[in-house]
Design a protein around this motif. Structure first.
Motif, short mmCIF file in Angstrom:
data_model
loop_
_atom_site.label_atom_id
_atom_site.label_comp_id
_atom_site.label_asym_id
_atom_site.label_seq_id
_atom_site.Cartn_x
_atom_site.Cartn_y
_atom_site.Cartn_z
N LEU A 286 11.58 13.80 8.43
CA LEU A 286 10.09 14.10 8.33
C LEU A 286 9.86 15.41 8.10
CD1 LEU A 286 9.41 11.80 11.67
CD2 LEU A 286 9.07 11.22 9.35
N ASP A 287 10.61 16.38 8.56
CA ASP A 287 10.34 17.75 7.98
C ASP A 287 10.44 18.27 6.79
OD1 ASP A 287 12.95 17.57 8.82
OD2 ASP A 287 12.87 19.40 10.14
N THR A 288 11.05 17.55 5.87
CA THR A 288 11.51 17.94 4.58
C THR A 288 10.36 18.36 3.81
OG1 THR A 288 13.41 16.49 4.63
CG2 THR A 288 12.81 17.50 2.54
N PHE A 289 9.27 17.54 3.65
CA PHE A 289 8.16 17.79 3.00
C PHE A 289 6.80 18.38 3.75
CE2 PHE A 289 10.68 14.69 0.57
CZ PHE A 289 10.80 15.34 -0.70
N LEU A 290 6.13 19.12 3.13
CA LEU A 290 5.03 19.31 3.71
C LEU A 290 3.84 18.22 2.77
CD1 LEU A 290 2.42 20.84 4.97
CD2 LEU A 290 2.46 22.59 3.01
N ILE A 291 3.13 17.56 3.38
CA ILE A 291 2.40 16.54 2.71
C ILE A 291 0.76 16.84 2.70
CG2 ILE A 291 1.77 14.09 2.79
CD1 ILE A 291 4.35 13.44 4.69
N GLU A 292 0.53 17.10 1.33
CA GLU A 292 -1.02 17.30 1.30
C GLU A 292 -1.78 16.03 0.74
OE1 GLU A 292 -2.77 20.01 1.45
OE2 GLU A 292 -1.15 21.74 1.92
N ASP A 293 -3.06 16.03 1.22
CA ASP A 293 -3.75 14.95 1.00
C ASP A 293 -4.98 15.29 -0.04
OD1 ASP A 293 -5.30 16.50 2.61
OD2 ASP A 293 -6.20 15.02 3.98
N LYS A 294 -4.73 16.42 -0.49
CA LYS A 294 -5.91 16.90 -1.48
C LYS A 294 -5.25 16.85 -2.81
CE LYS A 294 -8.74 19.30 1.73
NZ LYS A 294 -9.48 20.64 2.28
N HIS A 295 -5.54 15.88 -3.56
CA HIS A 295 -4.81 16.05 -5.03
C HIS A 295 -5.77 15.51 -5.99
CE1 HIS A 295 -4.26 11.71 -4.19
NE2 HIS A 295 -3.94 11.93 -3.21
N ALA A 296 -7.02 15.61 -5.89
CA ALA A 296 -8.05 15.05 -6.50
C ALA A 296 -7.93 15.79 -8.22
CB ALA A 296 -9.67 15.37 -6.20
N ALA A 297 -7.34 16.61 -8.22
CA ALA A 297 -7.05 17.56 -9.71
C ALA A 297 -5.99 16.77 -10.75
CB ALA A 297 -6.75 18.84 -9.53
N ILE A 298 -5.32 15.65 -10.16
CA ILE A 298 -4.19 15.13 -10.61
C ILE A 298 -4.43 13.83 -10.87
CG2 ILE A 298 -1.72 14.88 -10.84
CD1 ILE A 298 -2.67 17.69 -11.10
N ALA A 299 -4.32 13.18 -11.97
CA ALA A 299 -4.40 11.77 -12.35
C ALA A 299 -2.99 11.28 -13.02
CB ALA A 299 -5.36 11.44 -13.65
N PHE A 300 -2.68 10.13 -11.87
CA PHE A 300 -1.36 9.70 -11.98
C PHE A 300 -1.44 8.09 -12.37
CE2 PHE A 300 2.89 8.29 -9.91
CZ PHE A 300 3.50 8.41 -10.85
N TYR A 301 -1.13 7.99 -13.81
CA TYR A 301 -1.08 6.59 -14.34
C TYR A 301 0.22 5.66 -14.07
CZ TYR A 301 -5.25 8.19 -16.54
OH TYR A 301 -6.57 8.94 -16.66
N SER A 302 0.46 5.52 -12.68
CA SER A 302 1.73 4.83 -12.36
C SER A 302 1.27 3.32 -12.77
CB SER A 302 1.95 4.92 -11.00
OG SER A 302 0.83 4.46 -10.09
N THR A 303 2.36 2.40 -12.73
CA THR A 303 2.33 1.10 -13.03
C THR A 303 1.27 0.38 -12.17
OG1 THR A 303 4.60 1.06 -13.82
CG2 THR A 303 3.52 -1.01 -13.33
N SER A 304 1.35 0.56 -10.71
CA SER A 304 0.55 0.15 -9.90
C SER A 304 -0.85 0.53 -10.01
CB SER A 304 1.09 0.55 -8.48
OG SER A 304 1.06 1.99 -8.11
N THR A 305 -0.93 1.77 -10.34
CA THR A 305 -2.43 2.17 -10.53
C THR A 305 -3.05 1.50 -11.73
OG1 THR A 305 -2.13 4.54 -9.60
CG2 THR A 305 -4.10 4.17 -10.90
N LEU A 306 -2.28 1.56 -12.82
CA LEU A 306 -2.71 0.73 -13.99
C LEU A 306 -3.12 -0.54 -13.79
CD1 LEU A 306 -0.33 2.15 -16.89
CD2 LEU A 306 -2.82 2.96 -16.45
N LYS A 307 -2.10 -1.60 -12.98
CA LYS A 307 -2.57 -2.88 -12.69
C LYS A 307 -3.86 -2.95 -11.85
CE LYS A 307 2.09 -4.55 -13.17
NZ LYS A 307 3.25 -5.31 -12.37
#
Length: 667
Positions: A286-307
């Protein structure tokens, strides 16, 4: 006792010496200083003059032996310790010239005149190159059988990815299996029995860990925001003390340093559940990553997003036979979203700068053409759609294009993009006065100094300030971090030509998306949605009571401009293309160079900003082409002229192979 009379004995000792020396000199002049042959009258009558003197001088010079030309070398300071010290010009820097453009990177670039720093009239002082943080992606097609349509689409997607990150100030790097194999942990991973997706994920991290600190992005995750977006500004700083991932992007984006990456890899390898997981995130504590919820500057066209967001692509992705068709549509869709995001950033429109409104319409034609291309809607397979990171965007529609205005002054507005055309003083004066025979008398008596600089900054600086005071503000508009994100500047003598694919490609990398090339300018539209069938009209050239230029005026302007380009070429300032001029200081070129120097000396501020813009653009081209040479042969790279080059990721051609959607899409 007899006494000899000596008149000097009546004088003091010191005067005796002076009197004796004077007497001796008079005797020498009397007996040895003249002769009958040296009669003054005879000497005056034989003094050579006119042609006789010139002929004698030529005879003497002809009889002199040839003396090799020795270059001048300034004497060392220790020979004259009490004299004034002279500054020496700064040394030439690596990759600091292109054609005739020369520059020197220094933090004093905002000073009005570059020569005060370089001690050289030809070198412009530019801001030091900003360090581009590296953003890595992993692409390896070895072992996957794909049809040619899919492979070509993937290469196009890699090119879209590289171009978008470069325009935002990063250095994109495509990694492959070779980098993963260089990681010392590669042998440990090879001994594990992993799921196919997990194996690809581990290869990504091994390649990233081999390179060290930086950003790891999926090649379908692109920056899609304004240049000064908070997240992008953080990423450009290049300091990532904590291993970070972003909520909602899955494995689309990570940032971290080498130590954190290696620690996470070792933790995953030692996890007994690694054989049943499909992502490295699942194996981390659980302490491996710092999780950020602000990422509006990045567009990720993953398979799930495209569908989820694009029904057209969902239909094609659900059938194996139509997956290549979906891949083919994706580059156009991402490019259209990048273009529309840029248009949303500059909601006030595009300003074409025209400080001298009369007789300079010809100079603005390339800028107007570029503005029309930028304001029109990009070709998209899904018109009026929004990028996945901006669901409430304002889509580009053909009925309401981005407004284009022609302004006489530069306005430093956040939501306004400016295209500035800076003419050389000779070009400007030739057009304004409709003359191609400028001379010293006319320049000194009939023209004002620094017309372009004074007019362009009239609103920004106001009246009453010298042209030298205005130069820092103009340089800031061109090369500051704020200014270069909101403006594009080029010289009138080397504009981006719409018919040159090389120039258009340079602009693509500047903006981060492919600018429309071939619109149909017939004004017809059968649908209200965006598309290349509708193009915005040219802006109206209206300046108060000044009448628009007639066709005859435009023809005359074009002729004068072409003569000015020829003059600049012969006078050593280069013409269209930025190549070096002809021979200097030989024959008729001497007079042209003198005229050029005279015009530049009379317009010091206009000349300074012209040289600054020329060097700024030249350095940008040198930087990008140098990076392309480094990346040549890797995935998504192109050759020097934009043609496709071989890639180390390419496989031998497979006939009748089934097209497989790359595993990286689902990561």
């Amino acid at each position: 006792m007899a006494h000899h009379w000596n008149p000097c004995t009546y004088l003091p000792r010191r005067l005796q010496i002076v009197a004796s020396l004077t007497t001796f000199l008079l005797i020498c002049l009397l007996f040895f200083g003249t002769s009958p042959a040296d009669d003054p009258t005879t000497y005056v009558n034989h003094v050579p003059f006119g042609p006789e003197l010139r002929a004698g001088a030529h005879q003497v010079v002809d009889k002199l032996p040839s003396i090799p030309k020795v270059p001048y070398m300034a004497p060392p300071q220790w020979l004259n310790p009490f004299g004034d010290q002279a500054h020496t010009p700064p040394p030439e820097q690596t990759n600091s010239s292109s054609g005739e453009a020369r520059w020197y990177a220094d933090f004093k670039w905002r000073n009005p005149f570059s020569s005060s720093t370089t001690l050289d009239e030809e070198r412009a002082v530019l801001p030091p190159l900003a360090e581009r943080p590296r953003v890595y992606t992993y692409f390896d097609s070895v072992g996957r059988r794909k049809d040619e349509k899919s492979k070509e689409a993937e290469q196009e997607l890699l090119q879209v990815w590289r171009r978008a990150w470069w325009a935002q100030g990063f250095k994109p790097v495509v990694l492959g299996k070779a980098e993963a194999m260089n990681n010392p942990l590669y042998r440990a991973v090879q001994g594990l029995e992993l799921e196919e997706e997990m194996e690809t994920e581990m290869m990504r991290w091994l390649a990233w860990g081999n390179m060290g600190t930086g950003i790891l992005a999926n090649w379908l995750a692109v920056p899609m925001a304004a240049y000064d977006d908070t997240m992008l500004s953080f990423l450009r700083r290049g300091e990532y003390p904590l291993l970070t991932r972003y909520e909602g992007l899955g494995t689309g984006l990570f940032v971290g340093n080498k130590i954190s990456i290696e620690k996470t890899l070792k933790e995953a390898i030692s996890n007994p559940q690694i054989n049943t997981t499909r992502s490295l995130i699942e194996t981390a504590s659980l302490d491996t990553f710092l999780i950020e919820d602000k990422h509006a500057a990045i567009a990720f066209y993953s398979t799930s997003t495209l569908k989820e967001k694009y029904p057209l692509l969902k239909t094609k992705l659900e059938q194996t036979t139509t997956i290549p068709d979906a891949l083919t549509l994706l580059p156009r869709l991402i490019n259209a979203h990048l273009h529309s995001t840029w248009q949303n950033t500059f909601s006030s429109g595009i300003s074409v700068l025209k400080p001298a409104p009369e007789h300079t319409t010809t100079l603005l034609l390339p800028a107007v053409e570029l503005a029309r291309n930028l304001s029109q809607c990009a070709d998209s397979p899904i018109p009026a759609s929004c990028p996945p990171n901006r669901p409430k965007c304002k889509p580009c529609v053909s009925s309401s294009h981005l407004p284009i205005t022609v302004q006489t002054v530069f306005r430093n507005t956040t939501t306004l993009f400016t295209i500035g055309t800076v003419p050389h003083p000779y070009t400007l004066l030739s057009l304004l006065h409709s003359r191609d025979d400028l001379n010293v008398k006319f320049i000194r008596r009939e023209t004002d100094r620094d017309l372009w600089t004074l007019a362009a900054t009239k609103e920004l600086i106001g009246n009453g300030q010298s042209s030298f005071f205005r130069l820092p503000a103009l340089k800031d508009a061109v090369a500051s971090e704020f200014g270069r994100a909101r403006s594009l500047w080029f010289t009138a003598e080397r504009p981006p030509r719409s018919e040159s694919e090389k120039d258009l490609e340079e602009l693509d990398w500047w903006f981060g998306f492919e600018i429309p090339r071939h619109p149909l300018d017939d004004g017809k539209s059968v649908t209200p949605v965006p598309g290349p069938e509708r193009r915005p009209p040219p802006p109206k050239d209206e300046f108060g009571d000044s009448p628009p230029p007639s066709d005859a005026d435009l023809v005359k302007e074009k002729a004068l401009f072409e003569k000015s380009l020829m003059f600049m070429q012969r006078a050593g300032r280069g013409g269209v293309g930025g190549a070096k001029g002809g021979k200097k200081n030989t024959g008729g070129e001497k007079d042209l160079v003198r005229t050029r120097d005279m015009v530049e000396a009379w317009n010091l501020a206009d000349t300074e900003i012209w040289k600054f813009v020329r060097a700024w653009n030249a350095r940008g081209r040198v930087e990008r082409r140098g990076w392309e040479e480094e990346e040549e042969g890797f995935g998504g790279s192109r050759g020097r002229w934009g043609s496709r080059v071989g890639s180390r990721f390419e496989e031998p051609k497979v006939l009748n192979g089934a097209a497989l959607w790359p595993m990286v899409l689902s990561m």
